[in-house]
Design an enzyme around this catalytic site. Structure first.
Site, PDB file in Angstrom:
ATOM      1  N   HIS A  65       0.754  -1.191   0.047  1.00  0.00           N
ATOM      2  CA  HIS A  65       0.170   0.141  -0.136  1.00  0.00           C
ATOM      3  C   HIS A  65       0.904   1.293  -0.235  1.00  0.00           C
ATOM      4  CE1 HIS A  65      -2.910  -3.072   2.153  1.00  0.00           C
ATOM      5  NE2 HIS A  65      -3.489  -2.628   0.829  1.00  0.00           N
TER       6      HIS A  65
ATOM      7  N   ASP B  57      -3.630  -7.266  -7.670  1.00  0.00           N
ATOM      8  CA  ASP B  57      -4.991  -7.536  -8.006  1.00  0.00           C
ATOM      9  C   ASP B  57      -5.334  -7.198  -9.530  1.00  0.00           C
ATOM     10  OD1 ASP B  57      -6.305  -8.007  -5.213  1.00  0.00           O
ATOM     11  OD2 ASP B  57      -4.929  -6.255  -5.168  1.00  0.00           O
TER      12      ASP B  57
HETATM   13  P1  AMP Z   1      -6.538  -3.713  -0.437  1.00  0.00           P
HETATM   14  O1  AMP Z   1      -6.407  -2.830   0.624  1.00  0.00           O
HETATM   15  O2  AMP Z   1      -6.175  -5.120  -0.530  1.00  0.00           O
HETATM   16  O3  AMP Z   1      -7.905  -3.812  -1.209  1.00  0.00           O
HETATM   17  O4  AMP Z   1      -5.573  -3.223  -1.661  1.00  0.00           O
HETATM   18  C1  AMP Z   1      -5.463  -1.674  -1.858  1.00  0.00           C
HETATM   19  C2  AMP Z   1      -4.668  -1.509  -3.128  1.00  0.00           C
HETATM   20  O5  AMP Z   1      -3.317  -1.868  -2.949  1.00  0.00           O
HETATM   21  C3  AMP Z   1      -5.435  -2.224  -4.404  1.00  0.00           C
HETATM   22  O6  AMP Z   1      -4.968  -1.405  -5.446  1.00  0.00           O
HETATM   23  C4  AMP Z   1      -4.324  -3.371  -4.200  1.00  0.00           C
HETATM   24  O7  AMP Z   1      -3.859  -3.868  -5.697  1.00  0.00           O
HETATM   25  C5  AMP Z   1      -2.889  -2.644  -3.655  1.00  0.00           C
HETATM   26  N1  AMP Z   1      -2.090  -3.688  -3.315  1.00  0.00           N
HETATM   27  C6  AMP Z   1      -2.298  -4.606  -2.318  1.00  0.00           C
HETATM   28  N2  AMP Z   1      -1.177  -5.493  -2.007  1.00  0.00           N
HETATM   29  C7  AMP Z   1      -0.179  -4.764  -2.811  1.00  0.00           C
HETATM   30  C8  AMP Z   1       1.295  -5.328  -3.031  1.00  0.00           C
HETATM   31  N3  AMP Z   1       1.855  -6.380  -2.587  1.00  0.00           N
HETATM   32  N4  AMP Z   1       1.868  -4.606  -4.166  1.00  0.00           N
HETATM   33  C9  AMP Z   1       1.213  -3.385  -4.544  1.00  0.00           C
HETATM   34  N5  AMP Z   1      -0.029  -3.149  -4.568  1.00  0.00           N
HETATM   35  C10 AMP Z   1      -0.734  -3.817  -3.640  1.00  0.00           C
END
Ligand code: AMP
Length: 285
Positions: free
Chosen positions: A37, A152
């Site tokens: 994030h 994702d």
């Molecule tokens: P989430 O909180 O899981 O909904 O993720 C929020 C955003 O962070 C989304 O756009 C995800 O694709 C991105 N994200 C989650 N994990 C990663 C990671 N390991 N590397 C890069 N972006 C990420």
């Protein structure tokens, strides 16, 4: 760091910033933040005048009530991390703020097969929920740039199509996946892995790396079957390991016929469902 819980307050602040011709970059999240994030926040800070992030665990994208209930919530730590990374504005709305009782309008999106394949085959209505919340948050924040992770990949692709369908001017940026030292893709769910599963979990990324090395020399079906067997052998419950066209997400048989090729996988590590992917080929890069 500015902190808002109410849509109207956030919008008043952002309207002022826009009146000063400042650009807005937005990175929506569900919290339980990690370095993946933070990479989104760093991109947002670098390319926009005002970086905005949100923390909202969106109930409409969870098809499993237990998964929603158990989703990690670590608001205090999240705020400290965002503060340390110089985020300008954090929005932490309640469910009523995002989905007010008077209702919201979500256009009828048509994603064709995009939301039926891969994750869509295992998480019914998941992407309808994702599109709904991202559409709603964009309506509230009205950013110039939207930052989402490659982690994702299918979600990114669907939001790309959503923006096209509503003829949005928002520029969607894909931020590369951030990994732990042993290769495991960072995820909020990783903190729920037992020590045993945490030590086994890097198998997923090592199979993707192996695929990167083999995909032009070995038959694609053989590579995918091998990966599934390896995962099963170590006790994972794989749902899919597919090599797909990077634009329409359909399985491919020969990578030469496709400009962009991505390997995507989902597997249960005990009670925790992990997803990961690797872009194997991108001719436009
Ligand atoms: P989430 O909180 O899981 O909904 O993720 C929020 C955003 O962070 C989304 O756009 C995800 O694709 C991105 N994200 C989650 N994990 C990663 C990671 N390991 N590397 C890069 N972006 C990420």
């Amino acid at each position: 760091m500015h902190f808002f819980k109410k849509t109207a307050d956030l919008q008043a602040y952002l309207s002022y910033q826009k009146s000063q011709f400042r650009t807005i970059g937005f990175a929506p999240t569900m919290g339980a933040l990690h370095q993946g994030h933070m990479s989104l926040i760093e991109h947002t800070n670098k390319h926009s005048d005002i970086s905005v992030s949100s923390i909202f665990v969106n109930p409409t994208q969870f098809n499993d009530p237990e998964d929603l209930e158990k989703y990690p919530r670590t608001l205090e730590e999240d705020i400290n991390l965002l503060y340390d990374h110089q985020l300008n504005t954090l929005f932490v709305p309640s469910v009523e703020e995002v989905y007010p009782v008077e209702g919201i309008h979500t256009p009828d999106f048509n994603f064709g097969k995009l939301d039926q394949l891969l994750e869509g085959a295992f998480r019914k209505d998941h992407f309808a929920g994702v599109a709904q919340v991202v559409h709603r948050l964009l309506e509230i924040v009205r950013p110039d740039h939207l930052y989402m992770g490659q982690k994702d990949y299918q979600q990114w692709t669907i939001i790309y199509h959503m923006l096209q369908q509503i003829e949005s001017k928002v520029k969607l940026v894909m931020v590369p996946t951030v990994r732990e030292k042993d290769g495991l893709a960072m995820s909020s769910r990783n903190r729920r892995l037992t020590p045993e599963w945490r030590s086994k979990a890097p198998l997923i990324s090592s199979l993707l790396t192996e695929t990167q090395q083999n995909y032009t020399s070995k038959p694609i079906t053989e590579i995918c079957e091998h990966a599934i067997l390896q995962l099963e052998h170590k006790g994972f419950r794989p749902e899919y390991f597919n090599i797909v066209d990077g634009y329409n997400l359909e399985n491919i048989t020969n990578s030469d016929d496709h400009a962009k090729v991505v390997a995507c996988t989902a597997a249960w590590a005990g009670d925790i469902r992990l997803i990961d992917n690797m872009i194997l080929k991108d001719s436009k890069k």
